[in-house]
Design a protein around this motif. Structure first.
Motif, PDB file in Angstrom:
ATOM      1  N   ARG A  12       0.842  -1.042   0.107  1.00 43.24           N
ATOM      2  CA  ARG A  12      -0.230  -0.395  -0.203  1.00 43.24           C
ATOM      3  C   ARG A  12       1.100   0.850  -0.468  1.00 43.24           C
ATOM      4  NH1 ARG A  12      -3.159  -3.685  -0.424  1.00 43.24           N
ATOM      5  NH2 ARG A  12      -4.479  -4.204   0.867  1.00 43.24           N
ATOM      6  N   ALA A  13       0.362   2.533  -0.261  1.00 43.98           N
ATOM      7  CA  ALA A  13       1.234   4.053  -0.282  1.00 43.98           C
ATOM      8  C   ALA A  13       0.034   4.436  -0.013  1.00 43.98           C
ATOM      9  CB  ALA A  13       1.353   4.266  -1.660  1.00 43.98           C
ATOM     10  N   TRP A  14       0.525   5.706   0.874  1.00 46.28           N
ATOM     11  CA  TRP A  14      -0.643   6.629   1.206  1.00 46.28           C
ATOM     12  C   TRP A  14       0.146   8.654   0.695  1.00 46.28           C
ATOM     13  CZ3 TRP A  14      -0.031   2.134   4.093  1.00 46.28           C
ATOM     14  CH2 TRP A  14      -1.182   1.566   4.259  1.00 46.28           C
ATOM     15  N   HIS A  15      -0.918   9.380   0.586  1.00 45.52           N
ATOM     16  CA  HIS A  15      -0.486  10.544   0.835  1.00 45.52           C
ATOM     17  C   HIS A  15      -0.950  11.315   2.321  1.00 45.52           C
ATOM     18  CE1 HIS A  15       1.476  10.991  -4.382  1.00 45.52           C
ATOM     19  NE2 HIS A  15       2.483  11.207  -3.429  1.00 45.52           N
ATOM     20  N   ASP A  16      -0.234  11.498   3.045  1.00 50.44           N
ATOM     21  CA  ASP A  16      -0.591  12.177   4.020  1.00 50.44           C
ATOM     22  C   ASP A  16      -1.790  10.395   4.601  1.00 50.44           C
ATOM     23  OD1 ASP A  16       0.660  14.344   4.483  1.00 50.44           O
ATOM     24  OD2 ASP A  16      -1.474  14.893   3.530  1.00 50.44           O
ATOM     25  N   ASP A  17      -3.558  10.887   4.524  1.00 51.38           N
ATOM     26  CA  ASP A  17      -4.605   9.575   4.721  1.00 51.38           C
ATOM     27  C   ASP A  17      -4.095   8.735   3.961  1.00 51.38           C
ATOM     28  OD1 ASP A  17      -3.288   9.414   7.597  1.00 51.38           O
ATOM     29  OD2 ASP A  17      -4.600  11.231   7.860  1.00 51.38           O
ATOM     30  N   GLN A  18      -4.406   9.634   2.717  1.00 56.89           N
ATOM     31  CA  GLN A  18      -5.387   9.198   1.255  1.00 56.89           C
ATOM     32  C   GLN A  18      -3.911   8.252   0.290  1.00 56.89           C
ATOM     33  OE1 GLN A  18      -8.236  10.448   0.175  1.00 56.89           O
ATOM     34  NE2 GLN A  18      -8.115  11.720   2.661  1.00 56.89           N
ATOM     35  N   PRO A  19      -5.270   7.211   0.348  1.00 55.17           N
ATOM     36  CA  PRO A  19      -4.247   6.265  -0.428  1.00 55.17           C
ATOM     37  C   PRO A  19      -4.664   7.177  -1.975  1.00 55.17           C
ATOM     38  CG  PRO A  19      -6.680   5.298   0.374  1.00 55.17           C
ATOM     39  CD  PRO A  19      -7.145   6.896   0.377  1.00 55.17           C
ATOM     40  N   VAL A  20      -2.607   6.022  -2.446  1.00 55.65           N
ATOM     41  CA  VAL A  20      -2.471   6.098  -3.666  1.00 55.65           C
ATOM     42  C   VAL A  20      -2.852   4.517  -4.858  1.00 55.65           C
ATOM     43  CG1 VAL A  20       0.306   6.493  -4.737  1.00 55.65           C
ATOM     44  CG2 VAL A  20      -0.647   8.137  -2.932  1.00 55.65           C
ATOM     45  N   GLU A  21      -3.468   4.674  -5.673  1.00 52.16           N
ATOM     46  CA  GLU A  21      -2.949   3.227  -6.601  1.00 52.16           C
ATOM     47  C   GLU A  21      -1.990   3.714  -7.476  1.00 52.16           C
ATOM     48  OE1 GLU A  21      -3.976  -0.002  -7.682  1.00 52.16           O
ATOM     49  OE2 GLU A  21      -5.040   1.433  -6.688  1.00 52.16           O
ATOM     50  N   LEU A  22      -0.922   2.609  -6.712  1.00 52.82           N
ATOM     51  CA  LEU A  22       0.409   1.840  -7.452  1.00 52.82           C
ATOM     52  C   LEU A  22      -0.156   1.146  -8.695  1.00 52.82           C
ATOM     53  CD1 LEU A  22       1.781   0.697  -4.370  1.00 52.82           C
ATOM     54  CD2 LEU A  22       2.087   3.174  -4.979  1.00 52.82           C
ATOM     55  N   GLY A  23      -0.872   1.438  -9.492  1.00 52.38           N
ATOM     56  CA  GLY A  23      -0.763   0.767 -10.288  1.00 52.38           C
ATOM     57  C   GLY A  23      -0.397  -1.284 -10.848  1.00 52.38           C
ATOM     58  N   PRO A  24      -0.429  -1.172 -11.983  1.00 54.11           N
ATOM     59  CA  PRO A  24       0.572  -2.943 -12.412  1.00 54.11           C
ATOM     60  C   PRO A  24       1.010  -4.141 -11.268  1.00 54.11           C
ATOM     61  CG  PRO A  24       1.004  -1.220 -14.108  1.00 54.11           C
ATOM     62  CD  PRO A  24       0.356  -0.476 -13.449  1.00 54.11           C
ATOM     63  N   PRO A  25       0.859  -4.128 -11.685  1.00 53.78           N
ATOM     64  CA  PRO A  25       2.084  -5.510 -10.677  1.00 53.78           C
ATOM     65  C   PRO A  25       3.611  -4.223 -11.107  1.00 53.78           C
ATOM     66  CG  PRO A  25       0.190  -7.304 -11.071  1.00 53.78           C
ATOM     67  CD  PRO A  25      -0.011  -5.624 -12.195  1.00 53.78           C
ATOM     68  N   GLY A  26       4.352  -5.294 -12.475  1.00 57.60           N
ATOM     69  CA  GLY A  26       5.026  -4.967 -12.449  1.00 57.60           C
ATOM     70  C   GLY A  26       5.998  -3.142 -11.697  1.00 57.60           C
ATOM     71  N   ARG A  27       4.747  -2.755 -11.595  1.00 50.24           N
ATOM     72  CA  ARG A  27       5.245  -1.059 -11.420  1.00 50.24           C
ATOM     73  C   ARG A  27       5.334  -0.663  -9.640  1.00 50.24           C
ATOM     74  NH1 ARG A  27       1.150   2.982 -12.600  1.00 50.24           N
ATOM     75  NH2 ARG A  27       1.860   2.853 -15.188  1.00 50.24           N
ATOM     76  N   ARG A  28       4.302  -2.226  -9.112  1.00 49.49           N
ATOM     77  CA  ARG A  28       4.948  -2.295  -7.540  1.00 49.49           C
ATOM     78  C   ARG A  28       6.288  -2.729  -7.546  1.00 49.49           C
ATOM     79  NH1 ARG A  28      -0.401  -5.284  -7.191  1.00 49.49           N
ATOM     80  NH2 ARG A  28      -0.258  -5.281  -4.927  1.00 49.49           N
ATOM     81  N   ALA A  29       5.640  -3.887  -8.514  1.00 50.12           N
ATOM     82  CA  ALA A  29       7.738  -4.709  -8.233  1.00 50.12           C
ATOM     83  C   ALA A  29       8.416  -3.772  -7.963  1.00 50.12           C
ATOM     84  CB  ALA A  29       7.690  -5.400  -8.986  1.00 50.12           C
ATOM     85  N   VAL A  30       8.334  -2.751  -8.917  1.00 51.83           N
ATOM     86  CA  VAL A  30      10.075  -1.860  -8.523  1.00 51.83           C
ATOM     87  C   VAL A  30       9.985  -1.124  -7.449  1.00 51.83           C
ATOM     88  CG1 VAL A  30      10.479   0.286  -9.839  1.00 51.83           C
ATOM     89  CG2 VAL A  30       9.988  -1.601 -11.639  1.00 51.83           C
ATOM     90  N   LEU A  31       8.943  -0.900  -7.038  1.00 47.98           N
ATOM     91  CA  LEU A  31       9.083   0.363  -6.023  1.00 47.98           C
ATOM     92  C   LEU A  31       9.026  -1.065  -4.522  1.00 47.98           C
ATOM     93  CD1 LEU A  31       8.297   2.959  -4.795  1.00 47.98           C
ATOM     94  CD2 LEU A  31       6.331   1.886  -4.157  1.00 47.98           C
ATOM     95  N   GLY A  32       8.491  -2.203  -5.150  1.00 51.67           N
ATOM     96  CA  GLY A  32       9.339  -3.132  -3.753  1.00 51.67           C
ATOM     97  C   GLY A  32       9.894  -3.162  -3.562  1.00 51.67           C
ATOM     98  N   LEU A  33      10.652  -3.833  -4.761  1.00 46.28           N
ATOM     99  CA  LEU A  33      12.475  -3.707  -4.596  1.00 46.28           C
ATOM    100  C   LEU A  33      13.436  -2.268  -4.175  1.00 46.28           C
ATOM    101  CD1 LEU A  33      12.474  -5.455  -8.506  1.00 46.28           C
ATOM    102  CD2 LEU A  33      13.543  -6.456  -6.194  1.00 46.28           C
TER     103      LEU A  33
END
Length: 994
Positions: A12-33
């Motif tokens: 998950r990701a948030w700006h302050d208390d607002q959720p951020v939709e991170l997008g497809p699995p590949g993009r989330r995988a880059v952030l996770g790494l």
């Protein structure tokens, strides 16, 4: 806006208390790494490998750059176009994530766990565990099995286990159980966690669940790995058995501490550690690849003497130890001690024992030890701290093999370039403390008020001490001793005396001119303490107590204690545990030089007399019936330790064992056989009964050379007899036969019939284990007759017991019973309770062979009671094995298995391989009796392999009979069930004549 990222659970990701939709699995995988990298750069190639494996698309780089572009827009919506990203900057052929620790749950989790470890606090652990919402990247399969994710899972299990341990220590067993059940569910093969869970169930009064947890873990280890539980889990089970009802007698109540399978050997952290923040961060950076590399990371800290290498290494090790859940090993290699550096072979033996290998199973060859060490560390994440190394050759055998995730940290005055060239070591050169850090340390040691009152003197003191932490600590203590206002005076004195003594100076290195600081501190000591300091420089062992100081100095205990306390307060000696001290190698060298200047060129005899007499006293307390066979040592003048009972005797021997070996080696090198030979003879029973075989062999090798140089064939005969016993207890029958045969020849030549009888009896005992029964009976009969002529009743009783065992194995029950009863009668005459107990165990086996199970149980119970009141762990295990076989005959199968596991724990602790083979066979018979034929086959196969390895003919026969009974083989070699006679019961084979 504040960005927060969660990866512990669903990503998950948030700006302050607002959720951020991170997008497809590949993009989330880059952030996770990037999150997993913890702020370090992840190259584009590493990102591509993690996402696509070996099949990168041609557009891989473009795809990754596009993912990063979208992540920047999502996480930094207010960033001006074309401006540099502060959150996801490009650096070093890749990207890194720059967020404060508190904004990423994984980083916060790690910081809290580290803080809890450093402060030994529970609250941060609770907060860290509350962050855990599930396995990392629970909704992102692409990263769920990534190696760094696996590391995070292991860190969570470690945190759970540490929290559970704290709860258990605080009496909150139920909370500990909840945490442990979660940790075990994630890693059912974690024996350390399983052991703690068994202990938690015991503490909560839930014994039935404790038993169930142990048996479940044992079955899983057997089924999945084909191994038995290790010493730690077995010890927890033994403790659980201690709570059994009085009538059960299923486990020993005085079981000694079992070697820990997960060592935690780091030395005490340095109080008042100051500065070095940059160096600690650099060590973090240099070790960063340990989590992902397939090889061991080797780090070196080099610098001049006294600069604080050990303190830095220790502080970092404590800070990083959560990364090494499989343990931390430590050894001071004493590389710069001219007389007592630690040989790689000795360090390996120590490490192997720390990792759970019984002392008897430690190989004798250094290459074999190194290979076994690498095998035991394979697949484990450990930290190995090698302190005070002198050379690459001293370090290289101690390097693990392909233990991914492990780190070896080496401290040395040398830069050890060979480690860099051949092993890819990463170096950190340690300079003296920066002036500000040195002044901060001085403020910590003296107090702000003292330093602020005389800032110029404080600065001068820092300069005179050359920024060396050790020198600063000594100087600060001198100021304390004189008066807080003495800072300026002390600084002036040091400036005046600084060049008067260059004992430890190095013309090429101005930083090593701290001999003046030592001399200045030494000159401030009163005469008694100064003399004690000089003489301690001659001590060859690793540490010492007040009695050693009194003996060295020739003073009373009160004076010695006052001197030792003063040396400790002055940092001229360092506390190494309760009532024990040691010396920094620089201080030892300086003290030795002062002793030589004072005309003391060798170790004073007073210390050798103290060790020899006290060792003899301790052994007499433990084995009074054999006192006549040992050298009689008069009491030396001066204070002596009080050893009122067996517990005190064992405690003294355990504390001084390293010193006794070191002084014996020293005496042999200085041609003092009057000390080395009798000490070796005196210590035999303690060393072989405790499984300290490596020390026994070392002592006997030096004592043999000393006796041969002295031309004393009588001593040589006795020593070879003893060495034969040591080889026998290690199941090295060929070597034992060679030593004992030579001993018989020498004893006969010099007319020493007492030693000749002992050697004959032990040779017969070896033949018995080899299945050479006629030869064994002949030698033992000859030995018993010779003992009777000599009037040596102790050896006569043991010889009769061994002769009875030969006849028992031949199923000559009447003759065997007569021998055992005669042995018991003699033992009672001379007060040899241990010999009596062994004979009772053997007499119990006679009764079992004749079907008299009630009488057999009575004999084993009486023997068990005796063994529990002594230090004879092997006898305790053999008595438990005998009782288990009686239980099997009565159909009490679970009770038998409980006894056998307790016996196995004892045998594994002391390295009694013949006993392990015996119990493995008994476990096979117990499994077969309840229809668990697969387990029975495994137990008998294990016993067979071990018996073949050590050459135990009887246990081989017993294992083959067991395998035939459970249908593995027929006598003609074809598979299939077959009826065979029951194997004759095992015998307690240990009580050699000695």
């Amino acid at each position: 806006m504040t960005v927060r990222i969660q990866v512990l659970g669903a990503m998950r990701a948030w700006h302050d208390d607002q959720p951020v939709e991170l997008g497809p699995p590949g993009r989330r995988a880059v952030l996770g790494l990037l999150v997993l990298a913890g702020g370090q750069v992840v190259t584009l190639s590493a990102l591509a490998d993690a996402i696509w494996g070996d099949t990168h698309p041609a557009s891989a780089v473009n795809v990754l750059q596009t993912h990063v572009k979208h992540l920047r827009r999502l996480l930094e919506p207010g960033r001006p176009p074309h401006s540099r990203s502060e959150l996801l900057p490009y650096a070093g052929e890749g990207y890194r994530l720059c967020l404060p620790t508190d904004q990423v749950d994984l980083l916060r989790f790690r910081r809290l766990v580290r803080f809890a470890t450093e402060r030994e606090a529970v609250a941060p652990l609770v907060e860290a565990l509350a962050l855990w919402q599930g396995p990392p990247f629970a909704d992102l399969p692409l990263l769920a099995q990534h190696p760094r994710t696996t590391v995070v899972l292991r860190e969570h299990r470690t945190a759970l286990t540490r929290y559970a341990g704290a709860m258990l220590a605080a009496g909150a067993a139920d909370q500990a159980i909840v945490a442990l059940e979660e940790a075990i569910a994630a890693d059912p093969l974690d024996e350390a966690g399983q052991a703690l869970l068994v202990r938690a169930y015991r503490a909560a009064g839930r014994r039935a669940q404790g038993f169930a947890a142990f048996h479940s873990a044992r079955r899983r280890l057997v089924d999945e790995l084909g191994v038995d539980p290790g010493p730690e889990l077995t010890a927890a089970y033994t403790e659980l058995l201690d709570d059994s009802p009085p009538g059960l007698d299923a486990a020993p109540t005085t079981t000694a501490v079992v070697h820990r399978a997960v060592p935690a050997e780091l030395p005490a952290d340095v109080p008042g550690f100051t500065g070095r923040a940059g160096e600690l961060d650099e060590l973090d950076r240099l070790s960063d690849h340990a989590g992902s590399s397939s090889t061991v990371v080797v780090l070196t800290i080099s610098g001049t003497a006294g600069v604080g290498k050990t303190a830095l290494a220790t502080r970092w090790a404590y800070r990083a130890r959560d990364r090494f859940p499989d343990g931390q090993l430590y050894v001071d290699l004493r590389g710069y001690d001219p007389e007592q550096p630690v040989a790689p072979a000795d360090a390996l033996a120590r490490f192997l024992r720390s990792l759970g290998l019984p002392g008897e199973q430690v190989p004798t060859d250094v290459g074999e030890r190194a290979a076994r060490y690498r095998s035991m560390l394979d697949g484990r994440r450990v930290l190995v701290l090698l302190d005070n190394a002198a050379s690459v050759d001293q370090v290289r055998p101690l390097l693990p093999g392909s233990s991914a995730g492990s780190v070896v940290l080496v401290t040395s005055r040398d830069s050890l370039p060979g480690l860099v060239v051949r092993h890819g070591a990463r170096r950190l050169g340690l300079d003296v403390l920066a002036p500000d850090d040195a002044l901060a340390l001085l403020r910590l040691l003296l107090g702000d008020a003292v330093v602020s009152a005389a800032p110029e003197a404080a600065g001068a003191l820092v300069t005179h001490c050359a920024g060396l932490p050790l020198a600063l600590r000594i100087a600060a203590e001198l100021v304390h001793r004189r008066a807080p206002t003495a800072l300026a005076t002390v600084a002036d004195e040091l400036a005046d005396h600084r060049r008067r003594l260059d004992l430890l100076s190095d013309a090429a290195d101005s930083h090593s001119d701290i001999g003046a600081v030592f001399s200045w501190s030494y000159r401030d000591l009163p005469p008694d303490a100064a003399r004690a300091f000089r003489l301690l420089g001659t001590h060859p062992g690793p540490d010492f107590d007040v009695f050693a100081v009194a003996a060295l100095s020739g003073v009373d205990e009160t004076t010695a204690r006052a001197s030792l306390d003063l040396l400790g307060r002055s940092h001229l000696a360092q506390r190494r545990g309760q009532h024990r001290y040691g010396m920094h190698d620089l201080l030892r060298a300086y003290a030795r030089e002062l002793a030589v200047r004072d005309g003391v060129a060798d170790l004073p005899r007073r210390l050798l007399d103290l060790y020899l007499h006290t060792a003899a006293t301790a052994i007499d307390v433990l084995y009074p019936a054999e006192r006549h066979r040992r050298p009689q040592v008069p009491a030396p003048p001066g204070p002596l330790p009080t050893l009122p009972d067996a517990a005190a005797a064992i405690a003294w021997l355990d504390a001084e064992r390293a010193n006794l070996v070191a002084t014996a080696v020293h005496a042999a090198a200085h041609r003092q056989p009057w000390y080395t030979v009798p000490l070796t003879v005196i210590l035999l029973r303690y060393l072989e009964s405790g499984g300290h075989y490596a020390d026994a062999v070392t002592l006997h090798d030096h004592a043999l050379r000393a006796s041969q140089d002295d031309g004393n064939r009588r001593d040589e005969a006795q020593l070879r007899t003893n060495l034969g016993v040591v080889q026998l207890q290690q199941s090295r029958y060929t070597e034992a036969v060679a030593e004992l045969t030579r001993a018989i020849e020498l004893a006969h030549e010099v007319g020493d019939t007492v030693v000749e009888a002992r050697a004959l009896g032990n040779l017969g005992h070896v033949y018995q284990w080899q299945g050479r029964y006629p030869e064994a009976a002949a030698r033992l009969t000859e030995a018993v007759e010779l003992c009777r002529r000599n009037g040596d009743q102790a050896s006569e009783a043991r010889g009769l017991g061994n002769l009875g065992q030969v006849r028992l194995r031949q199923q000559r029950y009447v003759d065997a019973a007569r021998d055992f009863r005669e042995s018991i009668a003699v033992c009672r005459q001379i007060g040899d309770v241990i010999g009596e107990a062994y004979a009772l165990v053997s007499l119990g086996h006679v009764d079992s062979g004749l079907g008299r199970h009630q009488q057999a149980g009575d004999h084993h119970q009486r023997a068990l009671a005796i063994f529990r009141s002594t230090t004879e762990s092997a006898g305790e295990a053999y008595a438990l094995d005998g009782l288990a076989l009686v239980d099997l005959s009565r159909g009490e199968h679970q009770r038998a298995v409980d006894r056998l596991w307790a016996a196995l724990a004892l045998f594994q602790r002391i390295g009694e391989r013949a006993g392990e083979a015996c119990v493995s066979n008994s476990l096979g018979e117990a499994a077969a009796a309840t229809g668990r034929f697969a387990e029975a086959r495994m137990r008998h196969m294990s016993a067979l392999r071990l018996a073949e390895e050590i050459g135990s003919r009887y246990e081989q026969t017993r294992a083959r009979a067991g395998l035939a009974r459970v249908g593995l083989t027929r006598p003609d070699g074809r598979p299939g069930p077959v009826e065979v006679p029951a194997a004759s019961p095992p015998q307690a084979g240990r009580p050699a004549v000695r």
